[in-house]
Scaffold this motif. Structure first.
Motif, PDB file in Angstrom:
ATOM      1  N   TYR A  70       0.845  -1.192   0.000  1.00  0.00           N
ATOM      2  CA  TYR A  70       0.000   0.000   0.000  1.00  0.00           C
ATOM      3  C   TYR A  70       0.883   1.246   0.000  1.00  0.00           C
ATOM      4  CZ  TYR A  70      -4.140  -2.830   0.932  1.00  0.00           C
ATOM      5  OH  TYR A  70      -5.159  -3.739   0.830  1.00  0.00           O
ATOM      6  N   PRO A  71       0.346   2.372  -0.446  1.00  0.00           N
ATOM      7  CA  PRO A  71       1.134   3.615  -0.457  1.00  0.00           C
ATOM      8  C   PRO A  71       1.498   4.069   0.953  1.00  0.00           C
ATOM      9  CG  PRO A  71      -0.844   3.809  -1.834  1.00  0.00           C
ATOM     10  CD  PRO A  71      -0.995   2.548  -1.034  1.00  0.00           C
ATOM     11  N   ARG A  72       2.459   4.977   1.020  1.00  0.00           N
ATOM     12  CA  ARG A  72       2.825   5.585   2.301  1.00  0.00           C
ATOM     13  C   ARG A  72       2.569   7.088   2.291  1.00  0.00           C
ATOM     14  NH1 ARG A  72       9.372   5.351   2.761  1.00  0.00           N
ATOM     15  NH2 ARG A  72       9.140   3.150   2.166  1.00  0.00           N
ATOM     16  N   LYS A  73       1.866   7.582   1.289  1.00  0.00           N
ATOM     17  CA  LYS A  73       1.663   9.031   1.155  1.00  0.00           C
ATOM     18  C   LYS A  73       0.917   9.628   2.346  1.00  0.00           C
ATOM     19  CE  LYS A  73      -2.826   9.134  -1.110  1.00  0.00           C
ATOM     20  NZ  LYS A  73      -3.648   9.776  -2.132  1.00  0.00           N
ATOM     21  N   HIS A  74       0.123   8.817   3.028  1.00  0.00           N
ATOM     22  CA  HIS A  74      -0.673   9.319   4.146  1.00  0.00           C
ATOM     23  C   HIS A  74       0.178   9.754   5.334  1.00  0.00           C
ATOM     24  CE1 HIS A  74       0.003   5.038   4.950  1.00  0.00           C
ATOM     25  NE2 HIS A  74      -0.158   5.310   6.232  1.00  0.00           N
TER      26      HIS A  74
END
Length: 331
Positions: A70-74
């Protein structure tokens, strides 16, 4: 990758951060408050923030019969308030965007809990979130092989698939069952259909949070909200989003009633019952979260309003709303 708690000490209430360090589990004081009740919402929000930030980067994305991350942009939203808008603008996947929305709500709850407290407390909490973000980013870099040997040893340890968090937010947001349910929901979606489903999910989840009803439940965060207030004489309310790929589908508000399966039994004394729709409102446009929240608040405050609404003729407006009954199932 941190669990937060409160602890009484010498007439003060300490907020503690507990994490796995190089030599085992460590607890440190984040800040202190004069009254214990002030710490409760802060600790709750911090635990949710830690869990929502950590779990998505600690498990595999197994959609479409593949294994990915999953992305880590959060993570940027933990220390940068201007990055919070990004939590509400993506369309990566239903579950990931659901978690991002919950993270956004938790950060807002933390802001509310801090607003009346001294600046020293707020600064300590903000500093804690900065540490949480930087340590998690560094741990992820190490996991992916991009961590430099010259970088300092991490204070907080993180392990993929074993995040050190308190992940019970009361909504099962981070459970395997919820993730798998939402993954199944988006099977076969095009990118545009997934974007539409994510937008509908945000409306339903936000409405549920704003409605504040004890009796409302997200049966499916991306599809249906169900409310059955106590003392509603067996009547219930559902709010259903349209199927993203069906151009003719619309948002539906439906009022139904539980009917005893045994015709000789009265509702309330029945052994089993089956729900049947009574009226339906096909909405001409997507409702706002505020409009749905108003319905939830109304029936939570006055459960028998569902009885009144259920008697509304087709073509008439539900009392106190702008929603028109488009179908009666008993006619």
């Amino acid at each position: 990758m941190t669990i937060y708690s409160q602890h009484a000490n010498r007439g003060k209430t300490q907020i503690l951060a507990t994490y796995q360090g190089p030599d085992g589990v460590v607890s440190k004081t984040v800040t202190s408050l004069g009254e214990s009740h002030l710490a409760v919402p802060i600790v709750d929000a911090l635990n949710r923030i830690s869990a929502f930030a950590t779990v998505p980067v600690s498990i595999h994305d197994r959609r479409e019969q593949r294994v990915d991350y999953y992305p880590r942009k959060h993570l940027a939203a933990l220390s940068d308030a201007s990055a919070r808008a990004e939590l509400l603008s993506g369309a990566h996947s239903l579950w990931y965007e659901y978690v991002c929305l919950r993270l956004h709500q938790a950060l807002a709850d933390l802001d509310s809990a801090l607003v009346a407290l001294p600046d020293t407390v707020s600064r300590a909490i903000r500093s804690e979130l900065e540490v949480e973000e930087s340590e998690l980013r560094a741990a992820l870099d190490d996991f992916s092989g991009t961590f430099s040997e010259s970088d300092p040893e991490l204070e907080r340890h993180w392990e993929f698939d074993h995040p050190f968090v308190r992940d019970d937010d009361g909504m099962d947001t981070l459970s395997d069952d919820t993730r798998e349910q939402l993954d199944r929901r988006e099977v076969g979606f095009t990118a545009e259909e997934r974007k539409k489903a994510v937008a509908d999910l945000r409306v339903l989840v936000t409405a549920h949070a704003q409605g504040g009803g004890t009796w409302a439940a997200l049966d499916d965060p991306s599809y249906q909200l169900f409310a059955e207030p106590y003392d509603s004489d067996g009547f219930y309310l559902t709010v259903q989003a349209p199927e993203p790929g069906d151009d003719d589908a619309s948002w539906e508000i439906e009022i139904g009633r539980w009917e005893p399966d045994d015709p000789d039994e009265e509702y309330g004394d029945h052994t089993s019952a089956t729900g049947s729709p009574v009226i339906g409102c096909a909405l001409p446009a997507a409702p706002s979260a505020g409009e749905i929240a108003y319905l939830l608040k109304s029936v939570d405050e006055k459960p028998l309003l569902l009885v009144e609404w259920a008697e509304t003729p087709a073509g008439s407006v539900l009392a106190g709303t702008t929603m028109v009954v488009t179908k009666r199932y008993d006619s």
